[in-house]
Design a protein around this motif. Structure first.
Motif, PDB file in Angstrom:
ATOM      1  N   PRO A 167       0.798  -1.234   0.000  1.00 24.83           N
ATOM      2  CA  PRO A 167       0.000   0.000   0.000  1.00 24.83           C
ATOM      3  C   PRO A 167       0.824   1.274   0.000  1.00 24.83           C
ATOM      4  O   PRO A 167       0.286   2.351  -0.251  1.00 24.83           O
ATOM      5  CB  PRO A 167      -0.833  -0.128   1.288  1.00 24.83           C
ATOM      6  N   LYS A 168       2.123   1.171   0.247  1.00 32.16           N
ATOM      7  CA  LYS A 168       2.969   2.365   0.288  1.00 32.16           C
ATOM      8  C   LYS A 168       3.683   2.634  -1.028  1.00 32.16           C
ATOM      9  O   LYS A 168       4.567   3.485  -1.113  1.00 32.16           O
ATOM     10  CB  LYS A 168       3.961   2.261   1.445  1.00 32.16           C
ATOM     11  N   GLY A 169       3.303   1.891  -2.071  1.00 36.09           N
ATOM     12  CA  GLY A 169       3.797   2.231  -3.397  1.00 36.09           C
ATOM     13  C   GLY A 169       5.015   1.453  -3.841  1.00 36.09           C
ATOM     14  O   GLY A 169       5.369   0.410  -3.294  1.00 36.09           O
ATOM     15  N   SER A 170       5.684   2.003  -4.859  1.00 35.99           N
ATOM     16  CA  SER A 170       6.722   1.264  -5.575  1.00 35.99           C
ATOM     17  C   SER A 170       8.101   1.349  -4.930  1.00 35.99           C
ATOM     18  O   SER A 170       8.974   0.530  -5.228  1.00 35.99           O
ATOM     19  CB  SER A 170       6.816   1.777  -7.019  1.00 35.99           C
ATOM     20  N   TRP A 171       8.343   2.334  -4.072  1.00 31.08           N
ATOM     21  CA  TRP A 171       9.689   2.516  -3.545  1.00 31.08           C
ATOM     22  C   TRP A 171      10.254   1.274  -2.872  1.00 31.08           C
ATOM     23  O   TRP A 171      11.439   0.942  -3.088  1.00 31.08           O
ATOM     24  CB  TRP A 171       9.753   3.703  -2.591  1.00 31.08           C
ATOM     25  N   TYR A 306      12.855  11.328 -10.755  1.00 37.06           N
ATOM     26  CA  TYR A 306      11.986  12.135  -9.887  1.00 37.06           C
ATOM     27  C   TYR A 306      11.970  11.573  -8.469  1.00 37.06           C
ATOM     28  O   TYR A 306      12.095  12.311  -7.489  1.00 37.06           O
ATOM     29  CB  TYR A 306      10.579  12.171 -10.468  1.00 37.06           C
ATOM     30  N   LEU A 307      11.830  10.258  -8.347  1.00 34.32           N
ATOM     31  CA  LEU A 307      11.791   9.642  -7.017  1.00 34.32           C
ATOM     32  C   LEU A 307      13.109   9.817  -6.271  1.00 34.32           C
ATOM     33  O   LEU A 307      13.118  10.094  -5.061  1.00 34.32           O
ATOM     34  CB  LEU A 307      11.456   8.157  -7.152  1.00 34.32           C
ATOM     35  N   LEU A 308      14.204   9.665  -6.973  1.00 34.10           N
ATOM     36  CA  LEU A 308      15.500   9.822  -6.315  1.00 34.10           C
ATOM     37  C   LEU A 308      15.740  11.271  -5.871  1.00 34.10           C
ATOM     38  O   LEU A 308      16.483  11.512  -4.919  1.00 34.10           O
ATOM     39  CB  LEU A 308      16.622   9.369  -7.248  1.00 34.10           C
TER      40      LEU A 308
END
Length: 340
Positions: A167-171, A306-308
């Motif tokens: 549930p907390k996404g792809s990271w 973007y995530l990094l």
């Protein structure tokens, strides 16, 4: 055009908002304002709970719109509310449904707008089907000017599109890759899937606004690129500059043993575990020149960068990580018990 978007700051709708605003349309967003700082300056914001119909009517006054676009309608009560609010107030009502509504398993892996709608595995999809049926009834009986749009797996820079995550996404999955740990992939990784960059989706969507060929019709909008799930995960690993260590597990087993909040019966058995390819001929006839131009390997590099660059999006999930390790441990133990 004068356009009202209900939502307007999500994965799909944010790209549409940017493109409409850049083109100079009279764009209004109706939402709760949780991302109001991200909205372009020339966009009007109506900050309200749409379920407060009296207040919505007060704020909109006697405004009439060329198109009203609903991005956050998931159940029939929300669509019924929209019909009450916007009948006679718009020339076109565009409803975002879902390609997951198509029959599972489909009789043919080539999906068109005429493919039967039925999904025994996912309540989300059944609710979308019910919303479509209600809207088409309103169109047939009362002339409510509906256009239905069915996206498949559309993504943006805020998250990497994967088939299995918590549930907390792809990271947490990316973190496993960067740590050299095995990553769960459903089935044998060979089923085919379509991933669409949101800026590409937005161009097709905008081409339907004010389009007389779109009234009373349904359209699917997605890329023509199809990839196996192993290819998808390989592209992600390459964007991270790490080696992929795939670990393949039956979709049915994953759905049976996952925590309820992962909803892998719906996400896998009702959607991503099945090979599908979409025929977007109908869209291309209505919107000449439409073509999704962002390959997945290009789009996912934008996501990773973007995530990094945004540590606040790097949300860890120790429970999901432990569950992945447990699934691998159990399957390896079963292989050993069978003498493999």
């Amino acid at each position: 055009m004068k356009i009202l978007m209900i939502g307007g700051t999500g994965t799909i709708s944010s790209a549409i908002t940017r493109q409409l605003a850049a083109a100079g349309h009279d764009l209004w967003l109706l939402n709760r304002g949780t991302r109001k700082d991200e909205v372009p300056e020339n966009v009007k914001q109506v900050i309200v709970d749409i379920n407060d119909e009296q207040r919505v009517n007060e704020l909109l006054g006697d405004n009439h719109f060329d198109a009203v676009c609903e991005f956050i309608g998931f159940v029939t009560s929300q669509v019924e509310r929209d019909i009450r609010l916007f009948a006679g107030r718009t020339h076109q009502y565009v409803y975002i449904s879902s390609a997951s509504a198509y029959n599972k398993p489909a009789r043919n892996h080539i999906i068109t707008e005429g493919t039967t709608l039925a999904n025994p595995h996912w309540q989300y999809s059944r609710d979308k089907i019910a919303c479509e049926e209600l809207l088409m009834k309103a169109y047939r009986e009362d002339g409510f000017p509906v256009t239905i749009v069915r996206p498949s797996h559309t993504y943006c820079e805020r998250g990497v599109p994967l088939s299995i995550h918590g549930p907390k996404g792809s990271w947490p999955v990316l973190k496993r890759m960067m740590e050299g740990k095995p990553v769960l992939i459903h089935g044998d990784g060979s089923s085919l899937w379509t991933l669409t960059w949101n800026e590409d989706f937005a161009r097709g969507f905008i081409g339907l606004l004010g389009n007389p060929r779109a009234i009373g019709e349904a359209f699917q909008i997605m890329s023509d690129e199809t990839l196996s799930w192993t290819q998808v995960y390989t592209c992600v690993a390459q964007a991270l500059n790490v080696e992929l260590h795939p670990y393949y597990v039956s979709s049915a087993f994953l759905a049976a043993v996952c925590p309820k909040e992962y909803d892998l019966e719906g996400n896998l058995l009702g959607d991503k575990a099945l090979t599908v390819a979409f025929d977007c001929t109908k869209l291309k006839l209505a919107v000449p020149g439409f073509c999704a131009t962002t390959r997945f390997d290009e789009g996912v590099r934008h996501c990773i960068a973007y995530l990094l660059a945004h540590p606040e999006l790097q949300v860890e999930d120790p429970e999901f990580d432990a569950w992945c390790d447990r699934v691998i441990e159990v399957q390896e133990a079963a292989k050993q018990a069978m003498g493999c």
